[in-house]
Scaffold this motif. Structure first.
Motif, short mmCIF file in Angstrom:
data_model
loop_
_atom_site.label_atom_id
_atom_site.label_comp_id
_atom_site.label_asym_id
_atom_site.label_seq_id
_atom_site.Cartn_x
_atom_site.Cartn_y
_atom_site.Cartn_z
N ARG A 1 -4.39 1.92 -10.04
CA ARG A 1 -4.07 3.18 -10.71
C ARG A 1 -2.92 3.02 -11.71
O ARG A 1 -2.82 3.75 -12.68
CB ARG A 1 -3.72 4.24 -9.66
CG ARG A 1 -3.48 5.63 -10.20
CD ARG A 1 -3.23 6.63 -9.09
NE ARG A 1 -4.36 6.76 -8.18
CZ ARG A 1 -5.49 7.40 -8.44
NH1 ARG A 1 -5.63 8.00 -9.60
NH2 ARG A 1 -6.46 7.45 -7.57
N ALA B 1 2.88 1.44 -3.73
CA ALA B 1 2.19 1.08 -4.98
C ALA B 1 2.65 1.92 -6.15
O ALA B 1 2.78 1.42 -7.28
CB ALA B 1 0.68 1.21 -4.80
N GLY B 2 2.94 3.19 -5.91
CA GLY B 2 3.33 4.11 -6.98
C GLY B 2 4.56 3.67 -7.73
O GLY B 2 4.77 4.05 -8.89
N PHE C 1 -7.34 -2.79 -6.33
CA PHE C 1 -7.92 -1.51 -5.90
C PHE C 1 -7.52 -1.22 -4.45
O PHE C 1 -7.05 -0.14 -4.14
CB PHE C 1 -9.45 -1.57 -5.98
CG PHE C 1 -10.00 -1.25 -7.35
CD1 PHE C 1 -10.22 0.07 -7.74
CD2 PHE C 1 -10.29 -2.26 -8.25
CE1 PHE C 1 -10.72 0.37 -9.00
CE2 PHE C 1 -10.79 -1.98 -9.51
CZ PHE C 1 -11.01 -0.66 -9.89
N GLU C 2 -7.72 -2.21 -3.61
CA GLU C 2 -7.53 -2.02 -2.18
C GLU C 2 -6.09 -1.65 -1.85
O GLU C 2 -5.82 -0.84 -0.96
CB GLU C 2 -7.96 -3.31 -1.45
CG GLU C 2 -8.32 -3.15 -0.01
CD GLU C 2 -7.12 -3.41 0.86
OE1 GLU C 2 -6.85 -2.59 1.77
OE2 GLU C 2 -6.43 -4.44 0.65
N ARG D 1 0.83 -1.22 0.00
CA ARG D 1 0.00 0.00 0.00
C ARG D 1 0.86 1.26 0.00
O ARG D 1 0.55 2.24 -0.67
CB ARG D 1 -0.92 0.00 1.23
CG ARG D 1 -2.35 -0.31 0.85
CD ARG D 1 -3.26 -0.30 2.07
NE ARG D 1 -3.86 -1.62 2.22
CZ ARG D 1 -3.66 -2.45 3.21
NH1 ARG D 1 -2.86 -2.12 4.23
NH2 ARG D 1 -4.23 -3.62 3.22
N MET E 1 -10.54 3.32 -12.42
CA MET E 1 -10.57 3.96 -11.11
C MET E 1 -11.92 4.57 -10.74
O MET E 1 -12.25 4.70 -9.57
CB MET E 1 -9.47 5.03 -10.99
CG MET E 1 -8.07 4.46 -11.01
SD MET E 1 -7.78 3.23 -9.74
CE MET E 1 -7.75 4.30 -8.28
N GLY F 1 -4.04 -0.09 -3.86
CA GLY F 1 -3.60 1.11 -4.57
C GLY F 1 -2.83 0.82 -5.84
O GLY F 1 -2.19 1.71 -6.42
#
Ligand code: ATP
Ligand code: MG
Length: 483
Positions: free
Chosen positions: A223, A185-186, A217-218, A182, A230, A220
């Motif tokens: 995206r 994620a980026g 989704f959860e 989490r 999204m 992150g």
């Protein structure tokens, strides 16, 4: 035949270590079927090649000597033997891609998850488990080897692999591993589309694609996988029932409801991707006009960006574009309408009907029942009509040359509407495909009607101009339209 036994013998004799590693050990310990055998050794690629040949494979090939991997097949079993590595650099890295090692422990320490970092000596059967992978197998959890944030920084794809392995094995993510994903994620944005695609497809064809996509989704990650999705969770699509349902919840249900095949699963995932952009509310009702067209364009873009092969892109896009056709079927469709449907969907009919069945996700059992009956009826009618005639190859009884001859006119754009008209009659069952005589009569009638209509239109447009010029003030509708 004992593949592993003969490989063990030749490597032992030559004084090299060789261990079963990675997914093969994991799946063996879980009692799952496995396809390929992954082996690790301190031998370098030229030696691996020489020794594998001594074990008499059916075929041998280099998977990438620079990664240290040699592949071979033995009676249908694929075997991949890789030299110990010091690093598991991602392919994007600018660093040297592989550094060979001499130590199994070093090789295991660079692997992604504890359950993937167990080794088994293939001569003795001894298990080498430095990171408590067996215990995580028993607890059914995916846990990063060592410090998770370091591991995900080294290769961010591992975050996606964690989700993929969890849904393939029906495991959970260990808490710290999940939390670290989490927070990181980026980093996925630095990973190539091809590597992301491979994991996404594996998630989507897993036994629980719905849980996998929900996890993306959860955590992150979505995206950076398909950002176009999204807006789905916030797009409500049903305010009529007592429960509200968003497009994502519906999509996940459809996804889990189609067979585990990449094309169908991707189509299920993307079939309503156009909904958030097309949502409107009229008279208190929610509409998604032409979401299938918008969705088809988005689907093509998404799948091309993910470097999905073009056959799959085309088929998934087609299914998304057509999914409302079969959904809107009602019993009062004429045979002609069903034949047009058959021709439009072509080879995709079976898949489209599977998708349509899964797309019925009402809370009310009776509605589901009614929907399934509708799809079954459409399917039965298609089969019936296809059994009677080759619907897809139906054509105008007269081709262009025959029409040119019939009317004694030069070739030109006048031909198309005549042919289309005759084809429509054939599809509607009003004209026999082989009845050229009747076709000629009907074509003449049609042409005569066309020239009458053309004259009529010319006349009425002149009259329209005259009346508009003479009494502009007397026609409120006309005024409203022109203002
Ligand atoms: P499957 O082949 O069933 O999809 P697998 O676990 O064998 O699953 P592979 O991608 O074949 O997955 O990788 C083989 C092994 O290599 C893994 O089990 C893991 O030990 C290691 N590995 C693969 N990719 C990475 C990575 N990105 N970082 C660290 N280790 C990796
Ligand atoms: Mg593997």
């Amino acid at each position: 035949m004992d593949v592993l036994g003969s490989i063990a013998t030749v490597f032992d004799r030559a004084g090299f270590e060789i261990f079963l590693v990675g997914g093969s050990v994991r799946d063996r310990l879980l009692g799952r079927p496995f396809e390929d055998l992954d082996l690790a050794t301190n031998a370098r690629p030229p030696d691996i090649k020489r020794l594998l040949k001594q074990a008499k494979p059916d075929g041998i090939y280099e998977i990438g000597a620079k990664f240290g991997t040699i592949g071979a097949t033995f009676a249908g079993t694929g075997v991949e033997v890789t030299t110990y590595r010091k690093e598991w650099y991602p392919t994007e890295s600018r660093k040297p891609e592989v550094e060979f090692g001499d130590d199994l422990r070093e090789d295991l320490a660079r692997r992604d998850f504890t359950v993937n970092a167990i080794a088994q000596n293939i001569s003795t059967g001894t298990i080498i488990d430095l990171f408590r992978g067996a215990s995580d197998l028993a607890r059914r959890r995916i846990k990063a080897v060592g410090n998770p944030s370091e591991r995900f920084a080294e290769d961010p794809l591992r975050m996606l692999r964690a989700v993929r392995l969890a849904v393939q094995l029906d495991f959970d993510l260990e808490q710290r591993t999940a939390r670290t994903i989490r927070g990181n994620a980026g980093r996925l944005q630095y990973i190539s589309a091809e590597r992301i695609r491979d994991e996404l497809v594996k998630i989507v064809v897993s036994p629980r694609p719905d849980l996998g996509i929900a996890a993306l989704f959860e955590l992150g990650l979505m995206r950076f996988v398909i950002p176009e999705l999204m807006d789905m969770p916030a797009t409500e699509q049903d305010t009529t029932g007592h429960k509200h349902k968003d497009v994502l919840a519906h999509t996940l249900q459809v996804l889990a409801g189609v067979p585990a095949e990449p094309t169908l699963r991707l189509a299920a995932l993307l079939h309503d991707v156009g909904k958030p952009k097309t949502k409107s509310i009229r008279n208190g009702r929610i509409h998604f006009y032409r979401h299938e067209d918008v969705g088809a364009r988005m689907t093509r873009e998404i799948l091309q960006r993910l470097r999905v092969d073009s056959a799959t892109v085309n088929e998934v896009t087609k299914l998304v574009a057509l999914h409302m056709r079969s959904n809107l079927y009602t019993s009062d469709w004429s045979d002609g309408a069903v034949r047009r449907f058959i021709r439009e969907v072509g080879d995709s009919r079976e898949r489209l009907l599977i998708l349509s069945r899964a797309d019925i996700t009402s809370y009310r059992p009776r509605r589901i029942e009614a929907g399934l009956v509708r799809v079954a009826e459409l399917e039965a009618r298609c089969q019936q009509l296809v059994g009677e005639a080759d619907v897809e190859r139906m054509d105008s009884p007269l081709d262009g040359n025959e029409l040119i001859e019939l009317f004694g006119r030069a070739p030109g754009p006048w031909i198309r509407p005549v042919k289309d008209y005759l084809l429509e009659l054939v599809l509607d069952g009003e004209l026999d495909q082989d009845d050229k005589e009747q076709a000629a009569i009907l074509a003449r009638e049609f042409q005569a009607g066309m020239s009458e209509r053309a004259n009529g239109e010319a006349k009425s447009s002149i009259e329209g101009e005259i009346s508009a010029a003479s009494d502009g003030a007397g026609a409120p509708v006309e005024n409203a339209r022109r203002s």
